[in-house]
Design a protein around this motif. Structure first.
Motif, PDB file in Angstrom:
ATOM      1  N   UNK A 102     -15.774 -28.580  -4.761  1.00 15.35           N
ATOM      2  CA  UNK A 102     -15.574 -29.444  -3.594  1.00 15.35           C
ATOM      3  C   UNK A 102     -14.080 -29.515  -3.247  1.00 15.35           C
ATOM      4  N   UNK A 103     -13.817 -29.943  -1.999  1.00 18.60           N
ATOM      5  CA  UNK A 103     -12.417 -30.120  -1.601  1.00 18.60           C
ATOM      6  C   UNK A 103     -11.818 -31.350  -2.256  1.00 18.60           C
ATOM      7  N   UNK A 104     -12.661 -32.378  -2.490  1.00 16.32           N
ATOM      8  CA  UNK A 104     -12.193 -33.562  -3.199  1.00 16.32           C
ATOM      9  C   UNK A 104     -13.374 -34.185  -3.928  1.00 16.32           C
ATOM     10  N   UNK A 105     -13.067 -34.915  -5.023  1.00 18.45           N
ATOM     11  CA  UNK A 105     -14.061 -35.609  -5.819  1.00 18.45           C
ATOM     12  C   UNK A 105     -13.732 -37.099  -5.801  1.00 18.45           C
ATOM     13  N   UNK A 106     -14.770 -37.930  -5.695  1.00 19.16           N
ATOM     14  CA  UNK A 106     -14.575 -39.374  -5.621  1.00 19.16           C
ATOM     15  C   UNK A 106     -14.258 -39.898  -7.024  1.00 19.16           C
ATOM     16  N   UNK A 107     -13.178 -40.679  -7.202  1.00 20.18           N
ATOM     17  CA  UNK A 107     -12.863 -41.226  -8.527  1.00 20.18           C
ATOM     18  C   UNK A 107     -13.974 -42.164  -9.003  1.00 20.18           C
ATOM     19  N   UNK A 108     -14.131 -42.205 -10.326  1.00 16.00           N
ATOM     20  CA  UNK A 108     -15.144 -43.052 -10.922  1.00 16.00           C
ATOM     21  C   UNK A 108     -16.457 -42.363 -11.200  1.00 16.00           C
ATOM     22  N   UNK A 109     -16.600 -41.110 -10.824  1.00 17.59           N
ATOM     23  CA  UNK A 109     -17.842 -40.384 -11.082  1.00 17.59           C
ATOM     24  C   UNK A 109     -17.591 -39.138 -11.923  1.00 17.59           C
ATOM     25  N   UNK A 110     -18.608 -38.708 -12.643  1.00 15.13           N
ATOM     26  CA  UNK A 110     -18.499 -37.487 -13.446  1.00 15.13           C
ATOM     27  C   UNK A 110     -18.400 -36.274 -12.528  1.00 15.13           C
ATOM     28  N   UNK A 111     -17.698 -35.241 -13.000  1.00 18.27           N
ATOM     29  CA  UNK A 111     -17.495 -34.007 -12.234  1.00 18.27           C
ATOM     30  C   UNK A 111     -18.129 -32.859 -13.011  1.00 18.27           C
ATOM     31  N   UNK A 112     -19.015 -32.129 -12.354  1.00 16.89           N
ATOM     32  CA  UNK A 112     -19.665 -30.957 -12.961  1.00 16.89           C
ATOM     33  C   UNK A 112     -19.001 -29.703 -12.425  1.00 16.89           C
ATOM     34  N   UNK A 113     -18.562 -28.860 -13.327  1.00 23.43           N
ATOM     35  CA  UNK A 113     -17.879 -27.605 -12.970  1.00 23.43           C
ATOM     36  C   UNK A 113     -18.857 -26.449 -13.160  1.00 23.43           C
ATOM     37  N   UNK A 114     -19.170 -25.701 -12.111  1.00 20.69           N
ATOM     38  CA  UNK A 114     -20.061 -24.543 -12.149  1.00 20.69           C
ATOM     39  C   UNK A 114     -19.221 -23.274 -12.120  1.00 20.69           C
ATOM     40  N   UNK A 115     -19.556 -22.330 -12.997  1.00 24.08           N
ATOM     41  CA  UNK A 115     -18.813 -21.073 -13.032  1.00 24.08           C
ATOM     42  C   UNK A 115     -19.757 -19.933 -13.412  1.00 24.08           C
ATOM     43  N   UNK A 116     -19.340 -18.721 -13.066  1.00 23.53           N
ATOM     44  CA  UNK A 116     -20.140 -17.513 -13.298  1.00 23.53           C
ATOM     45  C   UNK A 116     -19.325 -16.526 -14.116  1.00 23.53           C
ATOM     46  N   UNK A 117     -19.933 -15.986 -15.175  1.00 19.32           N
ATOM     47  CA  UNK A 117     -19.292 -14.962 -16.006  1.00 19.32           C
ATOM     48  C   UNK A 117     -19.570 -13.590 -15.410  1.00 19.32           C
ATOM     49  N   UNK A 118     -18.522 -12.799 -15.230  1.00 19.90           N
ATOM     50  CA  UNK A 118     -18.711 -11.451 -14.681  1.00 19.90           C
ATOM     51  C   UNK A 118     -19.320 -10.531 -15.730  1.00 19.90           C
ATOM     52  N   UNK A 119     -19.635  -9.322 -15.282  1.00 19.12           N
ATOM     53  CA  UNK A 119     -20.411  -8.405 -16.139  1.00 19.12           C
ATOM     54  C   UNK A 119     -19.621  -7.949 -17.357  1.00 19.12           C
ATOM     55  N   UNK A 120     -18.339  -7.706 -17.194  1.00 22.02           N
ATOM     56  CA  UNK A 120     -17.547  -7.118 -18.286  1.00 22.02           C
ATOM     57  C   UNK A 120     -16.825  -8.169 -19.124  1.00 22.02           C
ATOM     58  N   UNK A 121     -17.120  -9.446 -18.910  1.00 19.76           N
ATOM     59  CA  UNK A 121     -16.448 -10.492 -19.683  1.00 19.76           C
ATOM     60  C   UNK A 121     -17.422 -11.072 -20.709  1.00 19.76           C
ATOM     61  N   UNK A 122     -16.974 -11.211 -21.957  1.00 22.29           N
ATOM     62  CA  UNK A 122     -17.783 -11.748 -23.047  1.00 22.29           C
ATOM     63  C   UNK A 122     -17.124 -13.035 -23.535  1.00 22.29           C
TER      64      UNK A 122
END
Length: 524
Positions: free
Chosen positions: A104-124
């Motif tokens: 997101x462009x900004x997150x509201x203070x006081x709430x939990x933040x979930x970070x989503x990420x993707x691992x590429x094919x050649x990264x272990x």
């Protein structure tokens, strides 16, 4: 920033605490509680607004910092663990190996933040990899604000293993409105991916557009009427409570007067108790003296009891030894009885087995005697058959030689007869066939002339008497009817065949070994 300043003023002596390993605290990024100081200057001299690296010096207590409490000493189980960092410059990082999604462009203070990420094919990913929140403009991975350990996927080849997420608790997130970004750092301290910048700020009212329908307006008005009615009820309840309060104040005044009376009574009782206490102290001194005497006597009795106990323990040990020896002998006796019963049972079984073996041996001897008798009979029969076969062979050879001799004589007579017929001008094939009889003179005078007397004329001449021939199916030799009668033919066939004396099965004479094996099988 104002909140950070107030926090510093409320607890100026508090030490800055870093985040701890999320493996011990899955709900957040550190060990901080309400006593944590957010913001301030790092101990390593970095820019303000960041938490310092983990310090194992002290931990916050469970109460609030405003109450004036100070950090406590951590236990061994609560010792923090630093994430792996390095001083590698940005030029040596690979930001494309981990991609952050849905930032997101900004997150509201006081709430939990979930970070989503993707691992590429050649990264272990590895066990010590972590994701940190860095303020934009950072230079090394040591400048993280807070972090979370990544979770290793079970199967790296599945699509679900490539999509990962971590959650940062609201308590450990920055409280200012600076720009931050997520960074994926491996266990070597090298950045493998970074997200777009974002802020921690509340939503602006100017950014919110409220759309209300007529039904919602009516619902709000109805709700306001209900609230007004409830407010009036609360006011009436408040008046009633005030009246109850005044009544209780009057009752409290009365209770205070009773309390004063009780205090005066209590003072008198205290004086009585003091006098009684002095009397009890005197009695206590007397009791202490008596107790001292009793203690001396008790010590003497204790020494005597110890002596008796030592003697008793010695006797108990001797009794235990005797009992143990008795038990051992009893066990040995039981063991010997069991061995005796087992030996008797084994002896009985061996006797029964020996009887069975003797019966078996006796039966085998009888069978052997029977087999010997049968073998002797078969041997005698085989000798008789061999003798008959030899005689038949001699007879067959004699008859074969006689047959050859007669065939030669027959050929000579045929040639003589043909010569005579040609001399007389007759053809042999044109002569009618006439079987020779005993009444004809020429044939009766000379039985050797098969075709009759050639000099008796054409009317008296007769056709030759040809012998009917049979072929032996075993030796393929010719059998003449006038030479081999039914009896000789039967003897000839029996001489060339071997018959089983038990099952009457017939074998050719050339298969003698098979015949002997067959007869031997009947004796088994």
């Amino acid at each position: 920033m104002g909140e950070n300043h107030l926090a510093q003023q409320s607890s100026p002596g508090a030490q800055h605490l870093s985040t701890t390993s999320p493996s011990r605290h899955r709900g957040g990024a550190g060990l901080g509680s309400r006593c944590d100081v957010v913001g301030g200057t790092r101990r390593d001299g970095l820019s303000p607004g960041f938490l310092a690296p983990p310090l194992p010096l002290a931990l916050p207590c469970c109460c609030c910092a405003d109450a004036g409490c100070y950090p406590r000493t951590p236990t061994m189980e609560e010792t923090v663990e630093d994430p792996p960092t390095s001083a590698v410059l940005l030029d040596h990082c690979h930001f494309s190996q981990v991609i952050f999604n849905s930032v997101e462009k900004f997150y509201v203070p006081g709430g939990d933040v979930t970070c989503y990420y993707t691992l590429t094919q050649h990264f272990i990913p590895r066990r010590k990899d972590w994701i940190g929140i860095f303020r934009v403009g950072w230079k090394t991975t040591r400048e993280y604000y807070t972090f979370m350990w990544v979770t290793l996927p079970v199967d790296l080849n599945s699509d679900s293993a490539k999509q990962q997420e971590v959650q940062f608790k609201a308590y450990y997130l920055p409280k200012d409105d600076e720009y931050y970004q997520f960074c994926y750092v491996d266990q070597d301290g090298v950045v493998r991916g970074a997200s777009i910048p974002f802020q921690f700020r509340p939503e602006n009212e100017e950014d919110i557009l409220v759309v209300t329908t007529q039904g919602e307006v009516e619902e709000i008005e109805q709700h306001n009427k209900e609230l007004c009615k409830e407010n009036q009820e609360l006011k009436d309840s408040c008046v009633s409570l005030q009246k109850q309060n005044s009544d209780m104040q009057a009752e409290l005044q009365k209770k205070e007067e009773d309390l004063e009376t009780l205090k005066s009574t209590n003072k008198k009782l205290e004086q009585q108790v003091k006098a009684q206490k002095d009397c009890w102290e005197t009695e206590l001194l007397q009791l202490k003296e008596q107790n001292q005497k009793m203690a001396t006597e008790n010590e003497k009795l204790g020494v005597r009891v110890e002596q008796l106990q030592a003697q008793l323990s010695t006797e108990e040990k001797e009794i235990e030894k005797l009992v143990q020896g008795n038990q051992d002998k009893t066990e040995q006796l039981e063991h010997l009885k069991k061995e005796k019963s087992q030996l008797l049972l084994t002896l009985t079984q061996q006797k029964e087995h020996q009887k069975k073996l003797e019966q078996t041996v006796e039966e085998m001897k009888q069978e052997e005697t029977t087999a010997k008798k049968k073998q002797q009979e078969l041997t005698d029969e085989n000798s008789g058959l061999s003798k008959t076969l030899s005689e038949n062979k001699i007879m067959c050879s004699t008859l074969q030689r006689e047959k050859e001799r007669l065939e030669k004589e027959n050929d000579l007579l045929k040639r003589e007869n043909s010569r005579l017929l040609s001399y007389m001008g007759l053809d042999f094939d044109s002569l009618p066939y006439q079987a020779p009889t005993s009444d004809q003179g020429g044939a009766g005078q000379n039985p050797a002339l098969v075709y009759g007397n050639p000099y008796s004329g054409i009317q008296e001449s007769s056709a030759p008497s040809l012998r009917t021939k049979k072929r032996c199916p075993t030796c393929k030799s010719d059998l003449a009817d006038d030479i081999f009668g039914p009896t000789l033919e039967q003897q000839h066939m029996e001489a060339l065949c071997l018959n089983c004396p038990i099952c009457d099965k017939t074998f050719p004479a050339r298969e003698k070994q098979i015949f002997e094996d067959h007869v031997f099988c009947h004796t088994l």
